[in-house]
Design a protein around this motif. Structure first.
Motif, PDB file in Angstrom:
ATOM      1  N   ASP A 184       0.891  -1.221   0.078  1.00 26.36           N
ATOM      2  CA  ASP A 184       0.008   0.037  -0.060  1.00 26.36           C
ATOM      3  C   ASP A 184       0.892   1.224   0.023  1.00 26.36           C
ATOM      4  O   ASP A 184       1.710   1.267   0.804  1.00 26.36           O
TER       5      ASP A 184
ATOM      6  N   ARG B 123       2.450   2.415   3.679  1.00 33.34           N
ATOM      7  CA  ARG B 123       1.534   1.682   4.779  1.00 33.34           C
ATOM      8  C   ARG B 123       2.748   1.096   6.005  1.00 33.34           C
ATOM      9  O   ARG B 123       3.327   0.455   5.603  1.00 33.34           O
TER      10      ARG B 123
ATOM     11  N   LEU C  39      -5.328   4.641   3.858  1.00 32.07           N
ATOM     12  CA  LEU C  39      -4.874   3.397   3.412  1.00 32.07           C
ATOM     13  C   LEU C  39      -5.314   2.390   4.612  1.00 32.07           C
ATOM     14  O   LEU C  39      -5.350   1.134   4.419  1.00 32.07           O
TER      15      LEU C  39
END
Length: 342
Positions: free
Chosen positions: A12, A27, A327
């Motif tokens: 991500d 992320r 996210l």
């Protein structure tokens, strides 16, 4: 061992694809890349020679065989192929040795057209993204600065970036009213270049104009006014020349783009429903983006609107932080994103 395996599948990425600077959030890690949105290419080709910091150092200083360009203009893609190369560079730099292509969230201006949305999506997909989500910059910025966007109460964010100024009133995780103005840090620089030409018959480059803006720029009278020496080319003699510039004249020069931003803030407040307007009396307006660093801008906005005005803790990172927080919550991402799976 588990952490190493998890790393291989960590897919991500949030990207603040700005006109002046691009930030990349990974992320569970945070912002790990922060570079200028500049690409140096070989003249007449699409052969990329440098991206980011290295390319910015070349701006205005390249030989005829190299062109240093900024592929983003007013917050949108001006050069599709070069933007794709830039995105590929950013994604590969943070996503090396991963087994699966990344899921990418890109923050875009709220006033973007369908064609411009498609251009951003296609660029990210061709650059190696598995899924692409687009989120409006003011929403990402509001989340990034920590505004309680989920609550049934009015929150107002004004994000002054390099190419655009985004402002929005947000309630219940949705944008009640937003306005995108193609005025930002670049416009401030252009205004300074025009002022130097008009007042001193001196030609300065965009890097020098940005330096003047950072050192002397202000939106409100300062307790102690500043001055600096500026070097440029005399338009009459064609020779290099040095002059001294004062902060008062730069403030006067910046009045025009600042008045456009103030006018848009007033229009946004006029369109605000009464209940949410009542919330803003207490909560005020939050300023983010690089433009929020202009000296005294919060005092100018407060004086014009009569509302409390706060500058975000880290205004330059607000949008990227917002993409990163989104996210973490995929269901929320699907609610606020323009488009789902690419």
């Amino acid at each position: 061992m588990f952490e190493q395996i998890k790393g291989l599948f960590s897919n991500d990425i949030g990207i603040d694809l700005g006109t002046a600077n691009s930030l990349v959030y990974v992320r569970d890690v945070g912002i790990i890349l922060r570079e200028p949105s500049v690409v140096a290419i070989q003249a007449g080709t699409t052969n990329v020679l440098a991206v980011g910091d290295e390319a910015k150092r070349m701006l205005g200083r390249t030989p005829g065989s190299i062109v240093a360009i900024r592929p983003m203009k007013d917050g949108v893609i001006a050069d599709f192929e070069v933007t794709e190369s830039m995105l590929r560079y950013f994604i590969q730099k943070v996503h090396h040795r991963k087994l699966i292509a990344p899921r990418v969230v890109v923050a875009v201006p709220s006033g973007i057209t369908e064609v411009e949305k498609r251009a951003v999506k296609d660029s990210a997909t061709h650059a190696g993204a598995r899924e692409v989500y687009l989120i409006e910059q003011p929403m990402a910025s509001a989340i990034g600065v920590g505004l309680p966007v989920h609550e049934p109460a009015g929150n107002m964010i004004v994000d002054i970036g390099g190419g655009t100024c985004e402002m929005a009133i947000i309630s219940l995780a949705g944008i009640v009213f937003s306005r995108s103005l193609r005025v930002g840090g670049d416009e401030f620089d252009e205004t300074i270049v025009a002022h130097m030409k008009r007042a001193y018959n001196l030609m300065v480059g965009e890097r020098t104009a940005e330096e003047i803006k950072i050192c002397l720029g202000s939106a409100y009278p300062m307790e102690q006014e500043l001055s600096m020496e500026v070097k440029g080319r005399d338009l009459s003699a064609g020779l290099p020349r040095t002059i001294t510039v004062r902060s008062e004249e730069i403030r006067e020069a910046l009045k025009e783009p600042l008045s456009s931003i103030l006018e848009s803030i007033r229009i946004t407040l006029e369109r605000c429903p009464p209940e949410l307007a009542a919330d803003l009396v207490d909560r005020g307006i939050v300023l983010a983006g690089g433009g929020a660093l202009l000296r005294g801008i919060e005092r100018l906005v407060a004086e014009e609107t009569g509302l409390p005005v706060h500058i975000a803790e880290d205004p330059l990172s607000a949008v990227a932080e917002g993409t990163g927080r989104v996210l973490q919550e995929l269901q929320f991402l699907k609610r606020v994103a323009f488009t789902a799976k690419s």
